[in-house]
Scaffold this motif. Structure first.
Motif, PDB file in Angstrom:
ATOM      1  N   GLY A  14       0.783  -1.203  -0.015  1.00 27.82           N
ATOM      2  CA  GLY A  14       0.077  -0.041   0.097  1.00 27.82           C
ATOM      3  C   GLY A  14       0.549   1.360  -0.164  1.00 27.82           C
ATOM      4  N   GLN A  15       1.820   1.281   0.827  1.00 31.28           N
ATOM      5  CA  GLN A  15       2.902   2.472   0.739  1.00 31.28           C
ATOM      6  C   GLN A  15       3.656   2.679  -0.783  1.00 31.28           C
ATOM      7  N   LYS A  16       3.822   1.632  -1.118  1.00 33.76           N
ATOM      8  CA  LYS A  16       4.693   1.649  -2.481  1.00 33.76           C
ATOM      9  C   LYS A  16       3.810   2.142  -3.399  1.00 33.76           C
ATOM     10  N   LEU A  17       2.549   1.572  -3.500  1.00 30.58           N
ATOM     11  CA  LEU A  17       1.822   2.134  -4.790  1.00 30.58           C
ATOM     12  C   LEU A  17       1.053   3.496  -4.582  1.00 30.58           C
ATOM     13  N   LYS A  18       1.038   3.836  -3.332  1.00 33.02           N
ATOM     14  CA  LYS A  18       0.835   5.313  -2.944  1.00 33.02           C
ATOM     15  C   LYS A  18       2.053   6.181  -3.538  1.00 33.02           C
ATOM     16  N   ILE A  47       4.067   5.532  -5.805  1.00 35.62           N
ATOM     17  CA  ILE A  47       4.143   5.248  -7.393  1.00 35.62           C
ATOM     18  C   ILE A  47       3.086   6.271  -8.125  1.00 35.62           C
ATOM     19  N   GLN A  48       1.892   6.117  -7.411  1.00 32.80           N
ATOM     20  CA  GLN A  48       0.885   6.878  -7.835  1.00 32.80           C
ATOM     21  C   GLN A  48       0.852   8.344  -7.969  1.00 32.80           C
ATOM     22  N   GLN A  49       1.840   8.807  -6.952  1.00 32.00           N
ATOM     23  CA  GLN A  49       2.196  10.138  -6.866  1.00 32.00           C
ATOM     24  C   GLN A  49       3.434  10.558  -7.356  1.00 32.00           C
ATOM     25  N   ASP A  50       4.136   9.452  -8.088  1.00 30.59           N
ATOM     26  CA  ASP A  50       5.184   9.616  -8.782  1.00 30.59           C
ATOM     27  C   ASP A  50       6.482  10.078  -7.867  1.00 30.59           C
ATOM     28  N   PHE A 103      13.569   3.145  -6.628  1.00 29.60           N
ATOM     29  CA  PHE A 103      12.347   2.539  -5.814  1.00 29.60           C
ATOM     30  C   PHE A 103      11.297   3.521  -5.394  1.00 29.60           C
ATOM     31  N   PRO A 104       9.897   3.105  -5.099  1.00 31.57           N
ATOM     32  CA  PRO A 104       9.091   3.897  -4.758  1.00 31.57           C
ATOM     33  C   PRO A 104       9.583   4.498  -3.263  1.00 31.57           C
ATOM     34  N   ARG A 105       9.274   5.771  -3.200  1.00 32.30           N
ATOM     35  CA  ARG A 105       9.862   6.438  -2.088  1.00 32.30           C
ATOM     36  C   ARG A 105       9.353   5.841  -0.598  1.00 32.30           C
ATOM     37  N   GLN A 106      10.241   5.670   0.215  1.00 27.11           N
ATOM     38  CA  GLN A 106       9.654   5.255   1.565  1.00 27.11           C
ATOM     39  C   GLN A 106      10.474   6.002   2.740  1.00 27.11           C
ATOM     40  N   TYR A 141      10.951   4.562 -18.211  1.00 29.42           N
ATOM     41  CA  TYR A 141      10.441   5.314 -17.198  1.00 29.42           C
ATOM     42  C   TYR A 141       9.146   5.720 -16.968  1.00 29.42           C
ATOM     43  N   ASN A 142       8.518   5.857 -18.275  1.00 30.51           N
ATOM     44  CA  ASN A 142       7.248   6.156 -18.258  1.00 30.51           C
ATOM     45  C   ASN A 142       6.372   4.963 -18.003  1.00 30.51           C
ATOM     46  N   GLN A 143       6.831   3.630 -18.572  1.00 34.73           N
ATOM     47  CA  GLN A 143       5.943   2.561 -18.765  1.00 34.73           C
ATOM     48  C   GLN A 143       6.198   1.522 -17.294  1.00 34.73           C
ATOM     49  N   SER A 144       7.409   1.819 -16.972  1.00 38.47           N
ATOM     50  CA  SER A 144       7.802   1.115 -15.767  1.00 38.47           C
ATOM     51  C   SER A 144       7.231   1.321 -14.676  1.00 38.47           C
ATOM     52  N   LYS A 145       6.327   0.940 -13.658  1.00 36.95           N
ATOM     53  CA  LYS A 145       5.609   1.285 -12.516  1.00 36.95           C
ATOM     54  C   LYS A 145       5.695   0.148 -11.552  1.00 36.95           C
ATOM     55  N   ASN A 146       6.680  -0.651 -11.660  1.00 40.12           N
ATOM     56  CA  ASN A 146       6.676  -1.799 -10.593  1.00 40.12           C
ATOM     57  C   ASN A 146       7.055  -1.199  -9.250  1.00 40.12           C
TER      58      ASN A 146
END
Length: 729
Positions: A189-193, A195-198, A217-220, A515-520
């Motif tokens: 949940g933290q990482k998806l949030k 990613i959605q906020q870029d 990495f998604p910022r944490q 970088y635009n299509q990679s949302k892993n």
């Protein structure tokens, strides 16, 4: 909406590289009558069956082994999708034959088909060489990628049990479990949030003898440890036992590149590897195929075990979410049919299937054994265009217990292999058939090999394909939604998809798409090497002048480049028209090529210059004429595009001076044109050593190209320092 196979056509409508062809009716030999027995309505079923049983017993006692072999061959041709039970296999042949006879005469239709698991190899060979020859030839003569078969739901594809299903326990440390099957909801949940906020955090790591890796990495709150993690061999990977045994035979130890890449791939991180070469292509292909097939087997085994649980436990509250909307899980985008052959060969080497259904048809349609090019062509060209270089194809691969089936319908396939053009045509549809992208809704791994070659085709197809990945399906396609993983239902599949892109070099287009299509949510990594610079690898001394353009924005670059060329370079050629003989003008973009060609044709300032041109659209006679006139001196200037060199690799003679309207993406091209063309002129005595020259124009938007040609250590100074001219010898 129905979808009928890899060619994307509706019944009887398929595509081919040469046009549109139709075929009617199924050609699968398995659905045809083979015994020659024909019964009509009204005949007593059971009496006829008993007579047949009695006759068979008598004949079996008298017949030779040859007739028994024929009986096995008939059993072999039954459907490969269901597996006979042990109790049924142990029954006498009489009862088996009676069941078959009853099914032939029954008014309710044939019962489920069954097959034996063990077949003599000579029977299989005989079947392939005789029964299917005419079928394969007919299909090859029509549309080799078109197929019709019933569409299966994602769970029906797992009929039968694997031998190793019970061996694996659900381990939370397994990357498959942690990323797909049972991710930690709090961390997810933290990482998806983020990613959605870029929001991404980036770190740089040096890989020994590999290059520099940029992790994102998604910022944490907690920074992830991205220190180099090397794996010496496949024993430390969570592989299915069958795959572990196969890979240990062909690759007992990993090289340095594999040691660094393996943990990234098997931890489901997105990877953009910008150092793919002919020398390491086999290692990269092996790693990606191993990871893809391992993922398919683990997904299938999880579904099979849960099917067994549902059959044994009568519990309405039992929730087993283990699937996607559709069956295909892996998409491989490749440039040519020959690259598809190499990928499929690697998959079969790792899987070691006992049977390969439609393999002869695949070989007839994809394999080209004759050598087309002489040894003077470079290795990268021979790898890309050797064999079958058709760039219009799509192929479905289906895995069963002991069989790999080629040309399976997309919705029944585990892996889809396709070129950008072939897949784009399937997505768009044709004639009465509407476009369909539902078969891409549950793709979990995307492998794009030789991305640099795809860049020379039509990059718009690649962008279109990625825009249609992991969309919500428009139809159910036999899906049991109670078994669908929750993140599919929440439309979060794109955050779980792993993208593996392998390219010989990086470009702004590749970098942007990645970088635009990679949302892993597992993160992504880009790997580049340290470039010493192609200017030091020429093998001869030649004056090389790099002129920098000061351009404020990327949109202004084409106009600024054309202005500089017409005001600074062309006047130097016209002032000394005698010295302009043997001038090669290299132009990367076709649009710039047309602009420059029109200028040479219409401008009054170029009337003293005779010129010829070669582009990717030039006909063979036009190319031969332009090369001949340039060699003889009738044309003093030759305009030459990058795509023409990519597809043909012409050996141009008579070159005395090279002017680069823009730098090539591929650094090998710079070496071939400067070191190759000028070096050949020196060898032929048409140019004295040290007389040739090179003039290249660049801007700050060419920093990736400039780094590969001038070197990593020099590129920063050439882009930022004062002055706009840099000379090298």
């Amino acid at each position: 909406m129905a979808f009928y196979g890899p060619r994307g056509g509706s019944r009887g409508r398929g595509f081919s590289s040469t046009g549109f062809r139709g075929r009617g009716g199924a050609r699968d030999s398995r659905v045809r009558g083979r015994s020659g027995f024909r019964g009509g309505p009204g005949k007593p079923i059971f009496d006829c069956a008993r007579i047949a049983q009695q006759k068979e017993v008598e004949e079996n006692n008298a017949q030779s082994g040859e007739e028994s072999s024929l009986e096995e061959e008939q059993d072999l041709e039954l459907d490969d999708e269901s597996i006979i039970d042990e109790d049924e296999e142990s029954l006498p042949a009489v009862r088996s034959y009676a069941a078959l006879m009853q099914s032939l005469f029954s008014e309710s239709g044939p019962q489920s088909k069954k097959r034996k698991l063990d077949h003599p190899s000579d029977v299989i060979t005989e079947r392939r060489n005789s029964a299917n020859d005419q079928e394969v030839n007919d299909l090859a003569a029509e549309d080799a990628d078109d197929v019709e078969e019933a569409e299966e739901g994602p769970e029906t594809a797992t009929d039968g049990l694997l031998e190793e299903v019970a061996e694996d326990s659900e381990d939370a440390s397994d990357p498959f479990e942690a990323h797909f099957a049972d991710p930690d909801n709090n961390i997810l949940g933290q990482k998806l949030k983020s990613i959605q906020q870029d929001q991404w955090s980036t770190q740089k790591v040096l890989f020994q003898k590999v290059g520099k890796a940029f992790f994102s990495f998604p910022r944490q709150d907690i920074i992830q440890d991205v220190s180099p993690n090397e794996i010496p061999d496949s024993s430390q990977l969570r592989l299915k036992q069958k795959l572990a045994t196969a890979v240990s035979k062909c690759r007992p130890c990993f090289d340095m590149l594999e040691r660094h890449l393996a943990p990234l791939l098997f931890n489901y991180q997105d990877v953009l590897h910008c150092e793919r070469k002919t020398s390491n292509s086999e290692s990269l292909r092996r790693l990606t195929c191993l990871h893809a097939v391992n993922h398919i087997f683990k997904t299938r085994d999880r579904v099979i075990k849960n099917n067994s649980r549902l059959a044994k436990e009568d519990n309405d509250d039992l929730s087993l979410q283990d699937q996607g909307f559709t069956r295909p899980k892996v998409l491989m985008i490749l440039p040519t049919r020959d690259s598809c052959v190499r990928m499929v060969s690697m998959i079969t080497t790792l899987c070691e299937p006992e049977q390969q259904e439609n393999r002869k048809r695949f070989d007839d349609s994809y394999v080209e054994k004759e050598e087309k090019f002489s040894v003077d062509k470079p290795d990268d060209f021979r790898e890309l265009f050797g064999g079958n270089d058709d760039d219009m194809f799509r192929l479905g691969l289906k895995f069963t217990r002991k069989t790999i089936k080629y040309f399976s319908q997309f919705y029944n396939s585990d892996i889809i292999l396709a070129s950008p053009l072939g897949l784009r045509m399937a997505l768009d549809g044709k004639d009465e058939q509407k476009g369909d992208s539902d078969f891409l809704s549950s793709i979990e791994i995307v492998v794009v090999d030789q991305v640099d070659a795809l860049l020379m085709q039509n990059w718009e197809h690649m962008e279109y394909i990625f825009e249609h990945l992991n969309l919500q399906p428009k139809e159910a396609h036999g899906c049991d939604f109670s078994r669908v993983r929750p993140w599919y239902l929440d439309n979060n599949a794109k955050y779980f998809r792993q993208t593996i892109a392998l390219t010989a070099f990086n470009t702004p287009e590749i970098n942007t798409m990645f970088y635009n299509q990679s949302k892993n949510w597992a993160g992504k990594v880009k790997i580049n090497a340290f470039y010493p610079g192609t200017i030091q690898e020429l093998g001869l001394k030649v004056k090389q002048t790099f002129s920098r353009l000061d351009v404020a924005s990327f949109a202004e670059d084409p106009d600024a480049r054309f202005t500089y060329f017409t005001t600074a370079i062309v006047p130097a050629l016209t002032r000394r028209s005698k010295d302009s003989a043997g001038t090669l003008v290299f132009i990367p973009s076709y649009l710039d090529f047309v602009r420059v060609r029109n200028y040479f044709s219409t401008s009054t300032s170029t009337t003293s210059l005779s010129f010829g041109s070669i582009s990717e659209y030039s006909s063979v006679p036009d190319v031969a004429r332009a090369r001949s006139h340039f060699l003889s001196g009738r044309h003093s200037v030759l305009l030459y595009t990058e795509r023409a060199h990519h597809f043909r690799r012409y050996q141009l003679r008579g070159v005395r001076k090279v002017i680069m309207y823009g730098l090539p993406d591929n650094p090998i091209f710079y070496k071939e044109m400067v070191g190759g063309y000028l070096g050949k002129s020196i060898q032929e005595g048409k140019l004295e050593p040290g007389e040739g020259s090179v003039r290249a124009v660049f801007s700050k938007w060419d920093v990736l190209k400039l780094e590969r040609i001038a070197g990593t250590e020099r590129v920063g100074k050439m882009v930022r320092e004062k002055g706009d001219t840099f000379d090298f010898v």
